[in-house]
Motif scaffolding. Structure first.
Motif, PDB file in Angstrom:
ATOM      1  N   LYS A  50      37.692 124.432  67.551  1.00 16.75           N
ATOM      2  CA  LYS A  50      36.780 123.860  66.399  1.00 16.75           C
ATOM      3  C   LYS A  50      35.780 123.193  67.380  1.00 16.75           C
ATOM      4  O   LYS A  50      35.997 122.648  68.211  1.00 16.75           O
ATOM      5  N   ASP A  51      34.342 123.342  66.807  1.00 10.89           N
ATOM      6  CA  ASP A  51      33.263 122.369  67.527  1.00 10.89           C
ATOM      7  C   ASP A  51      32.669 121.650  66.568  1.00 10.89           C
ATOM      8  O   ASP A  51      31.855 120.993  66.770  1.00 10.89           O
ATOM      9  N   MET A  52      33.442 121.476  65.289  1.00 13.79           N
ATOM     10  CA  MET A  52      33.180 120.383  64.472  1.00 13.79           C
ATOM     11  C   MET A  52      34.301 119.806  63.512  1.00 13.79           C
ATOM     12  O   MET A  52      35.235 120.744  63.306  1.00 13.79           O
ATOM     13  N   GLU A  53      34.497 118.814  63.064  1.00 13.84           N
ATOM     14  CA  GLU A  53      35.427 118.513  62.161  1.00 13.84           C
ATOM     15  C   GLU A  53      34.905 118.584  60.736  1.00 13.84           C
ATOM     16  O   GLU A  53      33.751 118.684  60.347  1.00 13.84           O
ATOM     17  N   ALA A  54      35.748 118.414  59.751  1.00 13.30           N
ATOM     18  CA  ALA A  54      35.319 118.782  58.293  1.00 13.30           C
ATOM     19  C   ALA A  54      34.255 117.627  57.878  1.00 13.30           C
ATOM     20  O   ALA A  54      34.462 116.360  58.229  1.00 13.30           O
ATOM     21  N   PRO A  55      33.068 117.870  57.534  1.00 13.72           N
ATOM     22  CA  PRO A  55      31.824 117.291  57.406  1.00 13.72           C
ATOM     23  C   PRO A  55      31.660 116.566  56.048  1.00 13.72           C
ATOM     24  O   PRO A  55      32.834 116.819  55.075  1.00 13.72           O
ATOM     25  N   ASP A  56      31.044 115.459  55.762  1.00 12.94           N
ATOM     26  CA  ASP A  56      30.993 114.913  54.424  1.00 12.94           C
ATOM     27  C   ASP A  56      30.267 115.542  53.397  1.00 12.94           C
ATOM     28  O   ASP A  56      30.367 115.117  52.288  1.00 12.94           O
ATOM     29  N   TRP A  57      29.528 116.561  53.815  1.00 15.98           N
ATOM     30  CA  TRP A  57      28.883 117.414  53.087  1.00 15.98           C
ATOM     31  C   TRP A  57      29.692 118.710  52.509  1.00 15.98           C
ATOM     32  O   TRP A  57      29.107 119.499  51.548  1.00 15.98           O
ATOM     33  N   ALA A  58      30.764 118.768  52.682  1.00 18.71           N
ATOM     34  CA  ALA A  58      31.619 120.189  52.203  1.00 18.71           C
ATOM     35  C   ALA A  58      32.912 119.836  52.351  1.00 18.71           C
ATOM     36  O   ALA A  58      33.336 119.122  53.344  1.00 18.71           O
ATOM     37  N   ARG A  59      33.977 120.055  51.360  1.00 22.46           N
ATOM     38  CA  ARG A  59      35.270 119.971  51.578  1.00 22.46           C
ATOM     39  C   ARG A  59      35.623 121.289  51.996  1.00 22.46           C
ATOM     40  O   ARG A  59      35.280 122.457  51.670  1.00 22.46           O
ATOM     41  N   VAL A  60      36.470 121.200  53.070  1.00 19.09           N
ATOM     42  CA  VAL A  60      37.077 122.598  53.866  1.00 19.09           C
ATOM     43  C   VAL A  60      38.359 122.571  53.663  1.00 19.09           C
ATOM     44  O   VAL A  60      39.384 121.769  53.988  1.00 19.09           O
ATOM     45  N   VAL A  61      38.945 123.769  53.413  1.00 16.14           N
ATOM     46  CA  VAL A  61      40.010 124.147  53.116  1.00 16.14           C
ATOM     47  C   VAL A  61      40.722 125.443  54.180  1.00 16.14           C
ATOM     48  O   VAL A  61      40.288 126.819  53.924  1.00 16.14           O
ATOM     49  N   VAL A  62      41.577 125.095  55.358  1.00 15.19           N
ATOM     50  CA  VAL A  62      41.940 126.096  56.035  1.00 15.19           C
ATOM     51  C   VAL A  62      43.242 126.403  55.490  1.00 15.19           C
ATOM     52  O   VAL A  62      44.067 125.749  55.405  1.00 15.19           O
ATOM     53  N   TYR A  63      43.394 127.760  55.243  1.00 14.60           N
ATOM     54  CA  TYR A  63      44.629 128.451  54.803  1.00 14.60           C
ATOM     55  C   TYR A  63      45.217 129.446  55.721  1.00 14.60           C
ATOM     56  O   TYR A  63      44.551 130.030  56.463  1.00 14.60           O
ATOM     57  N   PRO A  64      46.546 129.496  55.732  1.00 18.66           N
ATOM     58  CA  PRO A  64      47.221 130.200  56.468  1.00 18.66           C
ATOM     59  C   PRO A  64      46.847 131.799  56.164  1.00 18.66           C
ATOM     60  O   PRO A  64      46.588 132.187  55.192  1.00 18.66           O
ATOM     61  N   ALA A  65      46.836 132.438  57.206  1.00 19.26           N
ATOM     62  CA  ALA A  65      46.301 133.739  57.220  1.00 19.26           C
ATOM     63  C   ALA A  65      47.548 134.858  57.010  1.00 19.26           C
ATOM     64  O   ALA A  65      47.810 135.973  57.610  1.00 19.26           O
ATOM     65  N   THR A  66      48.027 134.672  55.557  1.00 16.29           N
ATOM     66  CA  THR A  66      49.052 135.295  55.078  1.00 16.29           C
ATOM     67  C   THR A  66      49.129 135.738  53.492  1.00 16.29           C
ATOM     68  O   THR A  66      47.966 135.164  52.917  1.00 16.29           O
ATOM     69  N   GLU A  67      49.772 136.399  53.019  1.00 18.03           N
ATOM     70  CA  GLU A  67      49.501 136.764  51.730  1.00 18.03           C
ATOM     71  C   GLU A  67      49.798 135.578  50.716  1.00 18.03           C
ATOM     72  O   GLU A  67      49.138 135.349  49.808  1.00 18.03           O
ATOM     73  N   GLU A  68      50.670 134.658  51.120  1.00 16.36           N
ATOM     74  CA  GLU A  68      51.035 133.533  50.327  1.00 16.36           C
ATOM     75  C   GLU A  68      49.548 132.788  50.503  1.00 16.36           C
ATOM     76  O   GLU A  68      49.382 132.040  49.471  1.00 16.36           O
ATOM     77  N   GLY A  69      49.039 132.475  51.819  1.00  4.31           N
ATOM     78  CA  GLY A  69      47.868 131.606  51.807  1.00  4.31           C
ATOM     79  C   GLY A  69      46.956 132.139  51.018  1.00  4.31           C
ATOM     80  O   GLY A  69      46.098 131.421  50.351  1.00  4.31           O
TER      81      GLY A  69
END
Length: 364
Positions: A50-69
């Motif tokens: 990563k070259d940035m953390e979650a910004p204040d101008w967007a909500r970021v959802v990182v999800y598992p790269a699986t069928e459940e995710g």
């Protein structure tokens, strides 16, 4: 509007050339009052780089790269006013497209956002039953980050109701002049990952001129390049983080842009690095492609090369004074006409126009 945006990555530019584009556009849309949630898979080691953390101008959802995710984030599309599926997510692309567009409310705006239109169009041309090809008539908008009239015509022919290019641009808050960094000293620098549809053009436009000018220094940034497979005067330094792009662009005498095969053939497709480089004040040399005049004036704001010989000749003719003059002229042009503020205004207008059209259609 509440926007659910499903893309490759907002947080990482690692093997993800669209990161700058996403950041510039989404940040401006947030300033215009839109609430954006960006859904990105934990894939390809992007979260490790990563070259940035979650910004204040967007909500970021990182999800598992699986069928459940996948199922978990698809369900969240139902809460959005605008549902965007971008190309090139890299995992479960087809399932993600079908899932989020099915989950979207009837009154929601459905958008496919193509960050590699020539490649996408070639794929759906080969595959009549391609999920995107089946979905196109039901989408409200197809947005592309390049391609111009040829791409618009092809998407319309495949059944898209409306296709609009939203070109790359400059975010002057992140890409701007800085002090030179000795790590990036060179006569000519190129930044780009090693990809099958770019490698031959990199050989022609960068490695061959380097071999022809052994007295000159060349800098090669990006993933996948093998240092002992390039001429001795080429310094291959690997991945360059976004936070280092300004210094990478401002330090060398000139910076080279090389389009991928499909982008060069289609034209009207300035890469993010074009605007990043000139935003820092770099003197840019670019391979020739149709439509460059829409963005920069050849010989005044950019140097255009038809082949490696042209690259070498441009380099021979450059002095620091000429390079500064070209870089300053390009930066002024881009600040005036090609910023993400302008692109954000374009997308904001498209969203409001499309919402009004849907309301009128539903009321009829």
């Amino acid at each position: 509007m509440n926007i659910a945006f499903y893309g490759s990555s907002l947080l990482s530019s690692y093997w993800n050339g669209a990161a700058t584009y996403y950041r510039g556009l989404i940040a401006d849309l947030a300033r215009r009052g839109h609430q954006v949630t960006f859904y990105e898979p934990d894939a390809f080691d992007r979260q490790l780089h990563k070259d940035m953390e979650a910004p204040d101008w967007a909500r970021v959802v990182v999800y598992p790269a699986t069928e459940e995710g996948l199922r978990a984030v698809v369900a969240q599309a139902a809460a959005a006013d605008v549902v965007v599926k971008a190309s090139g997510v890299g995992v479960y692309d087809d399932e993600l497209l079908d899932g989020v567009m099915t989950a979207a409310r009837d009154d929601a705006i459905r958008i496919f956002w193509d960050v590699d239109a020539p490649a996408t169009l070639a794929e759906i041309a080969r595959t009549p039953e391609h999920p995107l090809r089946r979905r196109l008539p039901s989408l409200d908008l197809v947005l592309t980050y390049g391609g111009g009239p040829p791409v618009v015509e092809r998407y319309t022919a495949f059944g898209a109701e409306r296709c609009v290019p939203v070109y790359n641009a400059l975010d002057a808050s992140t890409h701007h002049p800085v002090d030179p960094d000795p790590r990036f000293s060179a006569d000519l620098a190129f930044l780009g990952n090693r990809l099958p549809d770019r490698e031959e053009r990199v050989r022609r436009f960068f490695l061959e001129p380097a071999a022809q000018r052994p007295d000159r220094s060349f800098l090669l940034g990006g993933n996948g390049w093998v240092p002992n497979h390039v001429p001795a005067n080429v310094n291959a330094i690997g991945h360059v983080y976004t936070r280092e792009h300004n210094a990478f662009n401002v330090t060398p005498l000139a910076v080279l842009n090389i389009a991928r095969d499909s982008m060069a053939e289609t034209g009207y497709s300035p890469a993010t690095r074009v605007f990043e480089a000139v935003g820092a004040g770099a003197c840019l040399i670019t391979d020739a492609w149709e439509g460059i005049e829409m963005f920069l004036i050849p010989d005044l704001e950019v140097l255009v090369a038809r082949d490696g010989r042209d690259v070498a000749d441009h380099l021979d003719a450059l002095t620091p004074q000429i390079a500064r003059s070209i870089g300053q002229a390009a930066r002024m042009r881009v600040l005036a006409e090609h910023t993400y503020e302008r692109r954000g205004a374009q997308v904001d207008a498209l969203l409001h126009q499309t919402a009004a059209m849907k309301r009128e259609r539903n009321a009829a």
